[in-house]
Design a protein around this motif. Structure first.
Motif, PDB file in Angstrom:
ATOM      1  N   GLU A 104     119.153  43.179   8.760  1.00 26.90           N
ATOM      2  CA  GLU A 104     120.397  43.658   9.062  1.00 26.90           C
ATOM      3  C   GLU A 104     120.772  43.615  10.551  1.00 26.90           C
ATOM      4  OE1 GLU A 104     122.426  44.155   6.615  1.00 26.90           O
ATOM      5  OE2 GLU A 104     121.130  44.541   4.958  1.00 26.90           O
ATOM      6  N   ASP A 105     122.087  43.498  10.844  1.00 23.93           N
ATOM      7  CA  ASP A 105     122.511  43.823  12.156  1.00 23.93           C
ATOM      8  C   ASP A 105     122.422  45.159  12.878  1.00 23.93           C
ATOM      9  OD1 ASP A 105     122.955  41.267  13.215  1.00 23.93           O
ATOM     10  OD2 ASP A 105     124.851  41.085  13.085  1.00 23.93           O
ATOM     11  N   GLU A 106     122.045  45.302  14.098  1.00 20.58           N
ATOM     12  CA  GLU A 106     122.338  46.697  14.781  1.00 20.58           C
ATOM     13  C   GLU A 106     123.976  46.837  14.888  1.00 20.58           C
ATOM     14  OE1 GLU A 106     120.572  45.595  18.538  1.00 20.58           O
ATOM     15  OE2 GLU A 106     118.764  45.586  17.820  1.00 20.58           O
ATOM     16  N   PRO A 107     124.374  48.285  14.830  1.00 21.42           N
ATOM     17  CA  PRO A 107     125.672  48.360  15.056  1.00 21.42           C
ATOM     18  C   PRO A 107     126.285  47.917  16.449  1.00 21.42           C
ATOM     19  CG  PRO A 107     124.388  50.368  14.815  1.00 21.42           C
ATOM     20  CD  PRO A 107     123.457  49.417  14.904  1.00 21.42           C
ATOM     21  N   ARG A 165     119.848  40.215  16.285  1.00 16.43           N
ATOM     22  CA  ARG A 165     120.266  41.316  15.387  1.00 16.43           C
ATOM     23  C   ARG A 165     121.588  41.852  16.066  1.00 16.43           C
ATOM     24  NH1 ARG A 165     115.012  43.619  12.331  1.00 16.43           N
ATOM     25  NH2 ARG A 165     113.871  41.538  12.266  1.00 16.43           N
ATOM     26  N   SER A 166     122.321  41.243  16.906  1.00 17.14           N
ATOM     27  CA  SER A 166     123.368  41.985  17.562  1.00 17.14           C
ATOM     28  C   SER A 166     124.364  40.738  17.710  1.00 17.14           C
ATOM     29  CB  SER A 166     122.821  42.527  18.901  1.00 17.14           C
ATOM     30  OG  SER A 166     124.053  42.829  19.850  1.00 17.14           O
TER      31      SER A 166
END
Length: 202
Positions: A104-107, A165-166
């Motif tokens: 999942e991506d970081e916020p 992931r960003s």
């Protein structure tokens, strides 16, 4: 919890939301795809590299069976869904399976300026080849994948992009990459035009 999924090693890097046409002809992959169709399952596409397999891949969903041949070969259109990290490979079947962990991506969202810059550079790049792309269906939180997914970019670069992931980081990396390659491609295009216009390169 890690899932066990069928694995299709290929010399490609698949991004979420990007289409991938496939021609299935090997018996082991006919078996694998047959099961995926029967059970409505996705399978993992992972880049085959010299050392074996890349650490990050992307699941693919079968969108359409374009053609079925009498000998069991298939033409498919698949589409990238979710990124995963490869935890372990299972060789009990004729085709590879793998334990994977969904990434999942970081916020965080990129700025409007960066988004606009990336889209502008992408348009410039397509224009060199006389192409356009409709971005209306692009997911704003994963725009980088839409911009890079259909372009014949360097596979090492695509793999690096897939693993980040960003989205702000991916878009920043993509902008730098576009800014580097566009002038070279423009020069090459001008040279081709000159060569086509007078029969020899200047």
């Amino acid at each position: 919890m890690a899932d066990l999924i069928p694995l299709f090693p290929l010399d490609v890097v698949l991004f979420p939301g990007t289409p991938l046409p496939l021609h299935i002809f090997e018996p082991r992959y006919k078996e694998m795809i047959g099961e995926c169709l029967a059970e409505h399952r996705t399978f993992g596409v992972v880049r085959a590299v010299e050392q074996g397999l890349a650490e990050v891949g992307c699941t693919a969903e079968i969108v359409t069976v374009v053609k079925e041949y009498p000998d069991g070969r298939l033409d498919l259109v698949t589409e990238g869904r979710k990124r995963f990290e490869l935890l372990g490979v299972n060789q009990e079947r004729s085709f590879l399976q793998a334990e994977v962990l969904v990434i999942e991506d970081e916020p965080g969202r990129p700025s409007r300026e960066e988004t606009a810059r990336a889209i502008q550079l992408h348009s410039e790049l397509l224009a060199i080849g006389g192409a356009t792309q409709d971005l209306s269906a692009a997911d704003p939180s994963a725009l980088s994948f839409y911009l890079a997914g259909t372009l014949p970019l360097d596979l090492d670069f695509k793999q690096k992009l897939l693993a980040l992931r960003s989205e702000p980081e991916r878009l920043s990396l993509l902008i730098s990459y576009f800014e580097t390659i566009i002038p070279n491609l423009q020069r090459a295009a001008r040279a081709r035009e000159r060569a086509g216009g007078n029969g020899h390169a200047l």
